[in-house]
Design a protein around this motif. Structure first.
Motif, mmCIF file in Angstrom:
data_model
loop_
_atom_site.group_PDB
_atom_site.id
_atom_site.type_symbol
_atom_site.label_atom_id
_atom_site.label_comp_id
_atom_site.label_asym_id
_atom_site.label_seq_id
_atom_site.Cartn_x
_atom_site.Cartn_y
_atom_site.Cartn_z
ATOM 1 N N LYS A 44 17.892 -2.999 23.635
ATOM 2 C CA LYS A 44 17.562 -2.986 22.211
ATOM 3 C C LYS A 44 17.547 -1.579 21.639
ATOM 4 C CE LYS A 44 14.777 -7.210 22.233
ATOM 5 N NZ LYS A 44 13.418 -7.789 22.024
ATOM 6 N N HIS A 45 17.445 -0.573 22.512
ATOM 7 C CA HIS A 45 17.376 0.820 22.059
ATOM 8 C C HIS A 45 18.388 1.660 22.847
ATOM 9 C CE1 HIS A 45 13.403 -0.989 21.256
ATOM 10 N NE2 HIS A 45 13.400 -0.229 20.164
ATOM 11 N N PRO A 46 19.675 1.389 22.637
ATOM 12 C CA PRO A 46 20.711 2.093 23.408
ATOM 13 C C PRO A 46 20.638 3.610 23.210
ATOM 14 C CG PRO A 46 21.655 0.932 21.534
ATOM 15 C CD PRO A 46 20.259 0.462 21.644
ATOM 16 N N GLY A 47 20.803 4.311 24.323
ATOM 17 C CA GLY A 47 20.822 5.772 24.296
ATOM 18 C C GLY A 47 19.470 6.433 24.391
ATOM 19 N N LYS A 48 18.389 5.639 24.365
ATOM 20 C CA LYS A 48 17.047 6.219 24.329
ATOM 21 C C LYS A 48 16.355 6.240 25.694
ATOM 22 C CE LYS A 48 17.380 7.141 20.048
ATOM 23 N NZ LYS A 48 17.621 8.574 19.670
ATOM 24 N N PHE A 49 17.076 5.881 26.742
ATOM 25 C CA PHE A 49 16.493 5.910 28.080
ATOM 26 C C PHE A 49 17.548 6.356 29.085
ATOM 27 C CE2 PHE A 49 15.677 4.013 32.253
ATOM 28 C CZ PHE A 49 14.362 4.410 32.482
ATOM 29 N N THR A 50 17.106 7.075 30.074
ATOM 30 C CA THR A 50 17.922 7.387 31.237
ATOM 31 C C THR A 50 16.985 7.806 32.363
ATOM 32 O OG1 THR A 50 19.866 8.583 32.053
ATOM 33 C CG2 THR A 50 18.309 9.834 30.688
ATOM 34 N N TYR A 51 17.526 8.139 33.498
ATOM 35 C CA TYR A 51 16.714 8.588 34.632
ATOM 36 C C TYR A 51 17.492 9.641 35.413
ATOM 37 C CZ TYR A 51 19.563 5.101 37.193
ATOM 38 O OH TYR A 51 20.592 4.370 37.727
ATOM 39 N N PRO A 52 16.797 10.513 36.138
ATOM 40 C CA PRO A 52 17.489 11.564 36.890
ATOM 41 C C PRO A 52 18.367 10.958 37.981
ATOM 42 C CG PRO A 52 15.148 12.056 36.683
ATOM 43 C CD PRO A 52 15.329 10.633 36.252
ATOM 44 N N ALA A 53 19.491 11.567 38.209
ATOM 45 C CA ALA A 53 20.418 11.079 39.222
ATOM 46 C C ALA A 53 19.866 11.344 40.619
ATOM 47 C CB ALA A 53 21.777 11.763 39.065
ATOM 48 N N PRO A 54 19.743 10.303 41.432
ATOM 49 C CA PRO A 54 19.398 10.546 42.839
ATOM 50 C C PRO A 54 20.461 11.435 43.481
ATOM 51 C CG PRO A 54 19.187 8.219 42.286
ATOM 52 C CD PRO A 54 19.872 8.876 41.130
ATOM 53 N N PRO A 55 20.119 12.318 44.409
ATOM 54 C CA PRO A 55 18.863 12.347 45.181
ATOM 55 C C PRO A 55 17.722 13.151 44.571
ATOM 56 C CG PRO A 55 20.386 13.945 46.067
ATOM 57 C CD PRO A 55 21.115 13.252 44.953
ATOM 58 N N ASP A 56 17.779 13.462 43.258
ATOM 59 C CA ASP A 56 16.585 14.052 42.647
ATOM 60 C C ASP A 56 15.380 13.203 43.029
ATOM 61 O OD1 ASP A 56 15.116 15.652 40.377
ATOM 62 O OD2 ASP A 56 14.724 13.520 39.997
ATOM 63 N N PHE A 57 14.291 13.844 43.390
ATOM 64 C CA PHE A 57 13.139 13.127 43.942
ATOM 65 C C PHE A 57 12.621 12.071 42.969
ATOM 66 C CE2 PHE A 57 8.619 12.460 44.682
ATOM 67 C CZ PHE A 57 8.594 12.202 46.044
ATOM 68 N N THR A 58 12.473 12.432 41.681
ATOM 69 C CA THR A 58 11.935 11.493 40.707
ATOM 70 C C THR A 58 12.915 10.366 40.429
ATOM 71 O OG1 THR A 58 10.682 13.308 39.700
ATOM 72 C CG2 THR A 58 10.910 11.290 38.413
ATOM 73 N N GLY A 59 14.195 10.699 40.326
ATOM 74 C CA GLY A 59 15.198 9.663 40.115
ATOM 75 C C GLY A 59 15.264 8.699 41.283
ATOM 76 N N SER A 60 15.126 9.221 42.490
ATOM 77 C CA SER A 60 15.117 8.385 43.679
ATOM 78 C C SER A 60 13.890 7.478 43.694
ATOM 79 C CB SER A 60 15.151 9.264 44.931
ATOM 80 O OG SER A 60 15.203 8.487 46.099
ATOM 81 N N ALA A 61 12.746 7.992 43.252
ATOM 82 C CA ALA A 61 11.529 7.178 43.188
ATOM 83 C C ALA A 61 11.687 6.065 42.165
ATOM 84 C CB ALA A 61 10.336 8.058 42.842
ATOM 85 N N PHE A 62 12.354 6.356 41.049
ATOM 86 C CA PHE A 62 12.569 5.333 40.016
ATOM 87 C C PHE A 62 13.395 4.171 40.566
ATOM 88 C CE2 PHE A 62 15.609 3.655 36.857
ATOM 89 C CZ PHE A 62 14.708 2.937 36.076
ATOM 90 N N ILE A 63 14.484 4.461 41.241
ATOM 91 C CA ILE A 63 15.305 3.350 41.731
ATOM 92 C C ILE A 63 14.574 2.565 42.827
ATOM 93 C CG2 ILE A 63 17.441 4.533 41.071
ATOM 94 C CD1 ILE A 63 18.019 4.956 44.069
ATOM 95 N N ARG A 64 13.688 3.209 43.574
ATOM 96 C CA ARG A 64 12.884 2.465 44.552
ATOM 97 C C ARG A 64 11.919 1.521 43.841
ATOM 98 N NH1 ARG A 64 12.906 7.491 46.957
ATOM 99 N NH2 ARG A 64 10.713 7.982 46.545
ATOM 100 N N ASN A 65 11.366 1.969 42.716
ATOM 101 C CA ASN A 65 10.482 1.103 41.939
ATOM 102 C C ASN A 65 11.246 -0.122 41.436
ATOM 103 O OD1 ASN A 65 8.021 1.855 39.308
ATOM 104 N ND2 ASN A 65 8.156 0.203 40.765
ATOM 105 N N ILE A 66 12.477 0.094 40.984
ATOM 106 C CA ILE A 66 13.324 -1.010 40.547
ATOM 107 C C ILE A 66 13.681 -1.910 41.734
ATOM 108 C CG2 ILE A 66 15.521 -1.635 39.496
ATOM 109 C CD1 ILE A 66 13.421 -0.424 37.573
#
Length: 422
Positions: free
Chosen positions: A203-225
């Protein structure tokens, strides 16, 4: 002529007897204050450990890139530790914990029995390496009085370090947890599940993204998913080698990440390379959400003027990954008694509550708030964590453990293949 000779002999004997008695006394006194062997330290009375530790210098190796951490150690811990125990703390900064591991490996190969590291800040892959290479001293943690009094030793987040049993070889020092940051002036109700996030992103295209793994935070996000799209984290606590049909289990996970990709910032054609880059996008309004593995990070960014005052944080209803960082003692620490006493001090309620104060550092406590005295609980509750920091009890209620590092590496490589290349 004989009489003086007899007097001389008696005098000599008397002097010899006095000296001998003194030596015996010194020897007996030496027995009472002699050093406890490394093997006996783990069975010694705590007061004897403190007696041996007094006056020793303990070298603490830890990441030196945080000014808040350095100030806490140098200005708060060190002077109080010396006053209470007589131990001199020497902070040795490193850029990466792997530097410590490599140093210990070299010393072990060289047969160096008296090393240079007494205490090290460690967790995750570095702990696993240290454990497998026999770089750690032993199971000292259960002997620490403050662990016995204030640590929930049965907590999965504490007894397992990224799925690896700690077995008393590292003491919990700080906890961290993935939180999501948003601007409440732009979104009143944040999405508190993976499915809700997917709908919000569309509903809000372009307003979200996440750091590309293996960045630590980006990797944690995909584990949460991963947890939310494949039936929870429990199934991944078993050994990676024991996991059956993993690729089939992961299909809904990859499908989810690919489904939201076209609606991400820049249509998912590129991802921020780090959490700090994502923070910049959030700060300038390009995206409306960011994320951090430090629950106090957003409040600190608001305080420093980089994030808007309307910044708040949230966690998924089904939880977010949490891990513990630890303090451990290497196999060849020359001052193990002082190392034990130092770690015990750093797990005291006073030290932990002070560490949790955003004005000092803002790191989450490793001790259980429910085990604190009423006085300490009031002091903890009185901390001004900032409006952007979730209460400790909310974080604790939504804390789920990390999974073994083999999975982490597999997911990071898989992301490049299944998401980034599509």
């Amino acid at each position: 002529m004989k009489r003086p000779k007899l007097s001389y002999t008696l005098a000599t004997f008397f002097i010899f007897a006095v000296v001998l008695a003194g030596c015996v006394g010194q020897k007996e006194n030496h027995k009472e204050t002699s050093s406890i062997t490394q093997e006996d330290l783990l069975q010694a009375k705590w007061q004897d450990v403190l007696s041996q530790a007094e006056g020793q210098t303990v070298n603490v190796y830890l990441y030196g890139g945080s000014e808040a951490t350095n100030r806490y150690i140098d200005d708060w811990v060190a002077p109080r530790l010396k006053k209470q125990t007589g131990i001199i703390l020497n902070r040795v900064p490193v850029n990466d914990t792997k530097e410590i591991i490599n140093k210990l490996l070299v010393e072990k190969q060289a047969g160096k029995r008296d090393g240079s590291v007494d205490v090290m800040w460690i967790n995750g892959e570095n702990f696993l390496t240290a454990k497998e290479k026999d770089l750690l001293w032993g199971s000292f943690v259960p002997e620490l009085p403050n662990v016995q009094k204030y640590v929930d030793q049965e907590s999965q987040v504490i007894k397992n370090d990224f799925g690896e049993p700690t077995e008393g070889m590292e003491a919990p020092w700080s906890q961290a947890q993935l939180v999501y940051t948003y601007n409440q002036n732009k979104m009143q109700q944040p999405p508190k599940s993976a499915e809700a996030l997917k709908q919000w992103v569309k509903k809000h295209p372009g307003k979200f993204t996440y750091p590309a793994p293996p960045d630590f935070t980006g990797s944690a996000f995909i584990r949460n998913i991963l947890y939310q799209t494949t039936g929870g984290y429990e199934q991944y606590l078993k050994s990676f080698d024991e996991q059956k049909g993993l690729d089939n289990k992961l299909e809904p996970f990859w499908d989810y990440l690919n489904a939201i990709e076209p609606y991400l910032w820049r249509k998912g054609q590129t991802y921020p390379e780090s959490a700090s880059k994502l923070d910049q996008l959030y700060a300038n309004g390009a995206v409306w959400m960011t994320m951090s593995y430090d629950p106090a990070h957003a409040a600190n960014e608001v305080k420093d003027g980089r994030f808007p005052e309307s910044t708040r944080t949230f966690v998924f209803k089904e939880g977010t990954p949490s891990n513990t960082s630890y303090l451990s003692i290497p196999f060849n620490s020359p001052h193990k008694a002082a190392a034990m006493a130092t770690i015990n001090f750093m797990l005291s309620p006073n030290a932990q509550i002070t560490k949790a104060n955003p004005k000092i550092w803002g790191a989450q406590m490793a001790i259980d708030p429910n085990k604190l005295s009423e006085k300490h609980q009031k002091r903890l509750s009185a901390l001004d964590l900032g409006k952007a920091t979730l209460p400790a009890e909310v974080l604790a209620e939504h804390r789920v453990p990390e999974i073994p590092s083999d999975y982490v590496e597999y997911l990071e490589k898989g992301w490049l293949e299944h998401v980034a290349k599509d």
